[in-house]
Scaffold this motif. Structure first.
Motif, PDB file in Angstrom:
ATOM      1  N   PRO A   1      13.730 -42.471  27.597  1.00  6.16           N
ATOM      2  CA  PRO A   1      14.990 -41.761  27.367  1.00  6.16           C
ATOM      3  C   PRO A   1      14.824 -40.590  26.400  1.00  6.16           C
ATOM      4  N   LEU A   2      13.645 -40.486  25.805  1.00  3.04           N
ATOM      5  CA  LEU A   2      13.415 -39.390  24.864  1.00  3.04           C
ATOM      6  C   LEU A   2      13.015 -38.135  25.615  1.00  3.04           C
ATOM      7  N   SER A   3      13.038 -37.017  24.903  1.00  5.75           N
ATOM      8  CA  SER A   3      12.686 -35.761  25.566  1.00  5.75           C
ATOM      9  C   SER A   3      11.197 -35.473  25.444  1.00  5.75           C
ATOM     10  N   PHE A   4      10.453 -36.394  24.810  1.00  5.59           N
ATOM     11  CA  PHE A   4       9.023 -36.149  24.644  1.00  5.59           C
ATOM     12  C   PHE A   4       8.266 -37.444  24.865  1.00  5.59           C
ATOM     13  N   ILE A   5       6.972 -37.323  24.964  1.00  4.06           N
ATOM     14  CA  ILE A   5       6.131 -38.502  25.088  1.00  4.06           C
ATOM     15  C   ILE A   5       5.157 -38.488  23.926  1.00  4.06           C
TER      16      ILE A   5
END
Lengths: 374, 1051
Positions: free
Chosen positions: B930-934
């Protein structure tokens, strides 16, 4: 307030090894929870019993969904529904197909049919393994059997390819399939002292040497059936005991060679151990080869009958292992004897079935040595 | 005729048995787009058909390309009766319509049936040839990029942020059409799925048009939702932020020493370093860059306990606006004017973003929200969107006026939601009032002197909290103090916002998830009476939710909330409120006072005792929490200010020098702030209960942290292991003696137990943090409460390696020394990587290949051996099988020899590798978050938006394992379908993933259940940072891997 619905789904499927084991062992959710509580997990993690219950349910549900795929492991690798790292997939498969020693000893050599399946209740009671687990193990045996039964090519390789098992486990399954197909009797009281490993060892030798595939691997090769032609030919070995001259000659060859070697051996042994029985024992043992030889050759000659194939292990124990054991032969003496016994046939000029003899005795020698223990 | 869509059906596998007699299937495929349908040949008697069809070509308008999904139906041919449907695949071809995204969709898609779930897979290749269309009056908006991510996507730069776009379309719900009485559930479900797919296509196209009108090229923070209104229709609505984005040319350019500093600097806070604490302006800091990192720091936002949730319909206009704070001086006013002019052209100066480019956010005013209760059966023209448009316009207007009251011209972190029960619908909107920097709002010409002056004056790290409204004319009563950081401007005592923590905000300690939970019974009523009852309850609920949040925040010893989301759900006989937010201690805000309990009747001795006992407990909890979250704000201020303490850090010196000028004032204000204690009056049982519930919240077990924002303040050394999950719980309330208290307790327990379960389940990941924890409450029936949680667990390095830079240097040193090995290994790694998504080709294939090329294994062997070295046992067995199959042999001895021969090589290889081989476990894996980054990875490409809607129904609920079994399987299937679509686009992850809807209905008596799920996210390609340097040159190769895979499978 009751939980109507309670689920947890991860993008990577969570696999708890301990819960998987409990599931494989056939425990119900409540039993599994009880066992987990006893393992002290609550104290370690500060969780509550309700949490444990919910967690266990989740895992059980996942395993239940995975079970369909585990029945055909390649499917597990290709399916898209559960994202499971390869190492975990391997673990799932390997554990699912693992079996209990106690259980396999009960079923080994039995026909993998509905009838046997009905007896699983008794086996469960006897072994203390849950009925559910017994069913899983039995169904695994049967499934593997069904898939590879009619297949060409190496039995072990086939199992590995279709079930993605480790080498070790594939060999075990090869033995189980081989025994089930030939229905070798393994349940008699006399045979109780033998472990699955003993039988698996013999199975491997027999698959390598006595099956159709042993002669020609390119042919429609079925590792599961014994080479009928070979069994037929074994009758020819009867001459070794039927022909008095041949028998005597064989006997004297063995005795001479043995006496020399054993004396060396017994002296050497004496340095380590008090010479308790060495000299005395040898006298009664000299005539023994005669009886032993008769026994071994008769076993060979009878193998043409299915019934006698099934009793192979019973016969071997009765005709060879038990006599030797009652005379307290040390294993090494048995080895020396068997080596000499099979080798000296090559010096019998009148005997024409040397290759046949080697194919028979080579395997049998290996088996007997493995079977000879307390 | 602007486009040609080409589709090829390659093969199927694992199809279900459709003919009981033969245990086989005669499958064929129908490919439908718009009104055109093609069919493949029937592939007789196989569960793994190889159609290898020709290219089916559809010549279509780009309008249709945007609206229509490609529909692929797999059927079983039946000579005598009607063909049986096996299942369908809907493919959204939108990602193929803009140049930078995917160029081809190719891969295995699960074949989905709304009654049976996934039934096998189908391999499809889809391509689009677009012709240039110069028609100015076109209806399509091909080329506008959509992102769910609520920040500027990682490999882009925002040139202009235009602002709010919204659209809403309505249709009759097929489930409520008359025809539904005579058609099968399957037909009805499929009609619904198809309709929603069409409607979202249309919606996206229309929003795209609006973006083009604004001269933008992208929508960021795109949020699309469905309202199942029942009889009155099916509404699909979406909001987003129109932007003009620039693709950053070199995605790997985050390393220092570059020639284009401005670009570089912009990227840093996003890609590299989500942690505000370690963020420094870097070694190469020309003045310009400094300004970037400075400007955002200066917006102190503010919230007061009452105003943000103020429901009163009278907008507080006129207050706060216009008059600049005295400290701000002339340029604050100038800025204000400029912003105002930039924003005034916009009807709604709203932004769905929650994280911003540095410098964008100047001040934060506080949370603004508005709700309104509507009756759906009063819509005059249900099939037209006008009424709903008017409803939303009304609410947005209210939000806008609330923001104005806070002295703000814009609303950021804006979102909208609905809750529907029968004919009653609650519309909600909320956001954070803010003052923005005009630079991004119009063509970037403004960046002149104003900018620089501003930045010179804004100190580091404290920034955005400064009040935007007039101190003397405050919209609500609040304690103001001088900022603890810059000591120049005023800040509120507490700050609530709906946005993420700005990357450069100075934070003390760690944050934590804070929830307020509330239930209120309401009488069952009809129509207007019902609506009135709800409207009357709402303000009380808002107030209580707020009080709870405030109390819990104080109990944690923190002073600000981020990512606040208050959800009010309406049911037949109750209202539920659930607020989630991440509490933090902002260094710029005053230390929160404790909680004081005051009894009403001080004459009773035992009562007194009880009170004092509770007081002690509360104080203990606060102390414990402060320790737990490492909140030890530097008590420095007073002493430090006058006497410069020799501290090595440059930053602090800078700070001090700035604050020196104003020490007197500060000391005065500090003392003022400390006096502020929060008094809880216990005057009835309700209040007592509140205090109790405060204390019952259990902190997460050690090693666990949780937050509902993107990142956890105070944790920065994330490792790459992530686990996204969805958990659903439904409880049935005993219908007897339902009281508000009992209800509250049940609901509270439900949420707490759910969290406890999550902590237990994820214990193997410790130390880890649950990020973006998203709770959704619904009331599917009278006595049922459903809570759905989606979050991601991310592990982090325990040894809080503050020296991330150091390790980085070490790593690169190591890398340099092992350079040769790396070089050697890379091709091998590639080999192993390029194994298909399913790392183990079917055994059968091996056999076949073995028989044909038993002579050449030498080369192949090299790769396979290598592969077995980093994969685990399983793969090595399979390799072994492969080897064995290649040289058909028998017997055990030889086999063992092979193993032994292989292992030394493998081991040697293993030893050479400097990094653990975990990177290779990502073969074919699609990550979801759900985050915008990994963490630990860099997103190199956005492939397009994923927006999928599924319905699943069963009439054999018991057989499928009851409601839990049914929903568990369905959610797993939804994940699988999302992953398959991403993989087919050539991606390896979904970011900003969200499950927007999970509507579950059951009828156990009829053994039936139905569930609707709507998910969305951005499909991306990411590269591990550890691989980045090696791969950067060969990136194209890496990117086309999935395609090759597709090709391989077909042969």
């Amino acid at each position: 307030m009751t939980n109507e619905l309670d689920i947890f789904v991860g993008n990577t499927t969570l696999i708890d090894e301990d819960v998987y084991r409990l599931w494989l062992d056939g425990y119900s959710v409540s039993d599994a929870v009880a066992r987990r509580v006893r393992s002290g997990i609550l104290e370690q993690t500060g969780a509550t019993a309700a949490v444990l219950q919910s967690d266990t349910m989740d895992h059980y549900r996942t395993f239940h969904m995975l079970e369909r795929l585990l029945h055909a492991p390649p499917k597990l690798l290709h399916q898209l529904i559960f994202q499971i790292p390869p190492s975990r997939q391997a673990l799932l498969i390997e554990r699912y197909y693992a079996f209990d020693e106690a259980f396999v000893r009960e079923v080994l050599g039995k026909k993998l049919s509905k009838g046997t399946k009905k007896d699983l209740d008794d086996i469960s009671t006897k072994t203390g393994i849950t009925l559910k687990s017994c069913r899983r193990q039995f169904d695994n045996f049967k499934r593997v059997f069904k898939v590879v039964e009619e297949m060409r090519g190496s039995l072990v390789d086939n199992i590995q390819q279709h079930f993605l098992l480790s080498d070790r486990l594939s060999r075990d399954y090869a033995a189980i399939v081989f025994f089930a197909n030939n229905r070798f009797e393994t349940g008699k009281k006399k045979l109780q002292y033998l472990s699955f490993g003993d039988f698996a060892f013999c199975a491997e030798l027999m698959i390598q040497n006595w099956t159709l595939g042993a002669v020609d691997s390119q042919v429609d090769d079925m590792d599961v059936d014994l080479d009928k032609e070979f069994l037929q030919d074994l009758k020819e070995l009867k001459v070794l005991v039927a022909d008095k001259d041949l028998l005597d000659l064989h006997k004297s060859l063995v005795c001479t060679a043995l006496r020399g070697k054993l004396s060396v051996f017994s002296e050497m042994e004496a340095n380590f151990k008090p010479p308790a029985s060495g000299a005395e024992d040898r006298t009664p043992r000299i005539p023994a080869p005669q009886n032993l030889s008769r026994g071994l050759v008769n076993v060979a000659a009878k193998l043409i009958h299915n019934k006698d194939v099934r009793d192979l292990f019973v016969d071997l124990i009765e005709k060879f292992v038990e006599p030797c054991r009652s005379d307290h032969w040390p294993l090494n003496d048995v080895r020396l004897f068997l080596n000499q016994y099979s080798a000296s046939v090559h010096s019998l000029d009148g005997f024409r079935h040397q290759t046949l003899w080697d194919r028979y005795m080579g395997t049998l020698r290996g088996c007997l040595l493995r079977l000879y223990h307390d | 005729m602007p486009g040609k869509l080409k589709v090829k059906i390659v093969a199927g596998r694992h199809l279900p048995v459709m003919d009981r007699a033969s245990d086989l299937t005669d499958a064929f495929v129908e490919v439908k787009f718009g009104n055109t349908t093609f069919k493949t040949d029937v592939y007789l008697k196989s569960l793994n058909p190889q159609w290898n069809s020709e290219w089916f070509k559809f010549e279509v308008d780009d309008e249709d390309l945007q609206d229509e999904p490609l529909q692929i139906t797999v059927l079983d041919h039946d000579t005598y009766s009607a063909n049986d449907a096996i299942g369908k695949v809907y493919i959204d071809i939108d990602p193929l319509l803009y140049s930078e995204a995917a160029t081809v969709i190719s891969g295995w898609f699960p074949i989905y049936d709304t009654i049976h779930g996934i039934r096998g897979e189908i391999n499809v290749i889809v391509k689009v040839d677009l012709f240039n269309d110069l028609n100015r009056f076109r209806q399509s908006s091909c080329g506008v990029k959509f992102f769910c991510t609520t920040s500027i996507p990682k490999c882009y730069r925002a040139v202009i942020i235009h602002g709010f776009v919204e659209e809403l379309v309505v249709n009759e719900d097929p489930e409520y059409q008359w025809i539904d009485r005579i058609r099968t559930p399957r037909a009805s479900n499929e009609a619904r799925q198809r309709l929603i797919s069409l409607m979202s296509g249309e919606l996206q196209r229309k929003i795209g048009l609006k973006v083009l009108e604004m001269r933008g090229n992208a929508v960021v923070g795109y949020l699309q939702c469905f309202d199942l209104e029942g009889e009155s229709g099916l509404v699909v609505r979406a909001i987003g932020t129109a932007c003009t984005l620039d693709k950053l040319s070199s995605p790997a350019a985050f390393l220092p020493a570059c020639n284009s500093p401005s670009k570089e600097m912009k990227e840093i806070p996003f890609n590299e370093d989500p942690n505000p604490n370690t963020h420094s302006s870097g070694p190469s800091t020309p003045l310009k860059n400094q300004t970037y990192s400075f400007s955002p720091s200066k917006s102190y936002s503010r919230q007061s306990s009452s105003s943000d949730t103020d429901l009163s319909l009278t907008p507080k206009t006129g207050m706060g606006s216009g008059s600049a704070g005295k400290e701000g001086g002339p340029f604050k006013a100038l800025l204000r004017q400029q912003t105002q002019s930039a924003l005034e052209q916009r009807e709604f100066p709203f932004f769905t973003l929650t994280a911003f480019p540095p410098g964008f956010l100047v001040h934060v005013g506080g949370v603004v929200s508005a709700r309104s209760v509507k009756l759906l059966d009063r819509i005059h023209n249900p099939d037209e969107p006008e009424t709903r448009d008017a409803w939303w316009a009304e609410i947005r207007q209210e939000i806008k006026s609330h923001a104005k009251a806070l002295g703000c011209h814009a609303v950021v972190g804006y979102s909208e939601s609905t809750s529907i029960c029968e004919e009653v619908c609650i519309l909600s909107a909320s956001g954070t009032a803010a003052v923005l920097n005009p630079r991004f709002l119009q063509d970037g010409t403004v960046e002149g002197c104003l900018e620089q002056r501003l930045e010179e004056n804004l100190p580091v790290g404290c920034g955005f909290c400064h009040i935007p409204y007039d101190e003397l004319n405050m919209p609500f009563p609040a304690h103001l103090t001088y900022c603890y950081n810059c000591r120049k401007q005023k800040v509120p005592d507490v700050l609530f916002t709906t946005i993420d923590l700005p990357t450069d905000a100075a934070v003390v300690g760690k944050g934590c998830l804070i929830q307020a939970r509330l239930c209120r019974l309401k009488k069952k009523a009809q129509a207007e009476a019902n609506a009135t009852a709800i409207s009357n309850l709402l303000p009380f609920m808002e107030y209580e939710v707020h009080t709870q949040l405030m109390n819990k925040l104080k109990l944690k010893g923190m002073n600000a909330l981020f990512g606040l989301r208050i959800q009010i759900t309406v049911g037949e006989n109750m209202l539920m409120g659930l607020a989630s937010a991440t509490g933090v201690y902002l260094a710029a805000l005053p230390t929160p006072g404790g909680i004081q309990i005051a009894g009403k009747t001080p004459n009773d001795g035992s009562y007194e005792q009880h009170i004092s006992h509770m007081q002690k407990k509360i104080n203990d909890t606060i102390a414990k929490n402060k320790e737990l979250y490492e909140i030890n704000p530097p008590e420095i201020s007073e002493e430090v200010i006058g006497s410069p303490i020799p501290e090595p850090r440059q930053r602090s010196r800078l700070l001090r020098s700035q604050s020196e000028s104003s020490d007197e004032v500060i000391e005065l204000d500090l003392s003022h702030g400390k006096k502020d204690a929060f008094v809880l009056e216990i005057d009835d049982t309700d209040a007592m209960e509140d205090v109790h519930s405060l204390l019952t919240d259990v902190p997460p077990p050690s090693g666990f942290y949780s937050c509902n924002t993107e990142i956890m303040p105070g944790i920065n050394n994330w490792t790459s292991e992530i686990q996204m999950f969805t958990s659903v719980r439904v409880i049935r309330l005993s219908s007897l003696n339902l009281t508000n208290q009992a209800l509250n307790k049940n609901f509270n327990d439900l949420c707490e137990n759910l969290l406890k379960s999550l902590y237990f389940k994820l214990r193997s990941m410790i130390p880890c943090c649950l990020c973006h924890v998203n709770f959704t409450v619904s009331l599917p029936e009278d006595e049922l409460i459903q809570v759905t949680v989606t979050a991601v667990a991310i592990t982090f390095d325990k040894n809080q390696a503050l020296q991330t830079i150091k390790t980085h240097v070490e790593k690169s040193l190591q890398r340099a020394s092992t350079d040769n090995e790396e070089l050697l290994q890379f091709p091998l790694e590639l080999c192993s990587d390029s194994l298909p998504p399913h790392p183990f080709p079917p055994a059968k294939e091996h056999l076949e290949s073995a028989s044909s090329n038993s002579g050449i294994p030498a080369a192949q062997r090299a790769t396979s051996v290598d592969y077995s070295s980093f994969a685990d046992r399983c793969s090595s067995w399979i390799e072994l099988i492969k080897l064995k199959a290649q040289t058909i042999r028998r017997g055990s001895i030889k086999t063992t020899v092979t193993v032994e021969k292989a292992s030394p090589v493998a081991e040697g290889n293993f030893r050479n590798r400097s990094a653990p081989p975990c990177a290779n476990s990502t073969v074919g894996v699609v990550k979801m978050t759900p985050l915008s980054f990994i963490p630990g990875a860099k997103i190199t490409k956005y492939l397009g938006i994923i927006n999928m809607f599924f319905i699943r129904e069963t009439t054999s609920l018991r057989e499928e394992g009851g409601v839990s079994g049914f929903l568990h399987a369905f959610i797993a299937e939804v994940f699988a379908m999302v992953r398959a679509h991403v993989a087919a686009l050539g991606g390896n992850a979904v970011v900003s993933y969200i499950m927007k809807q999970c509507v579950f209905m059951e009828n156990p008596n009829k053994n039936q259940a139905q569930c609707l799920i709507n998910v969305s996210g951005d499909a991306v390609v990411f590269v591990r940072e550890s691989d980045l340097e090696v791969i950067s040159t060969q990136q194209p190769t890496a990117n086309c891997q999935p395609l090759c895979t597709g090709g391989e499978v077909t042969t």
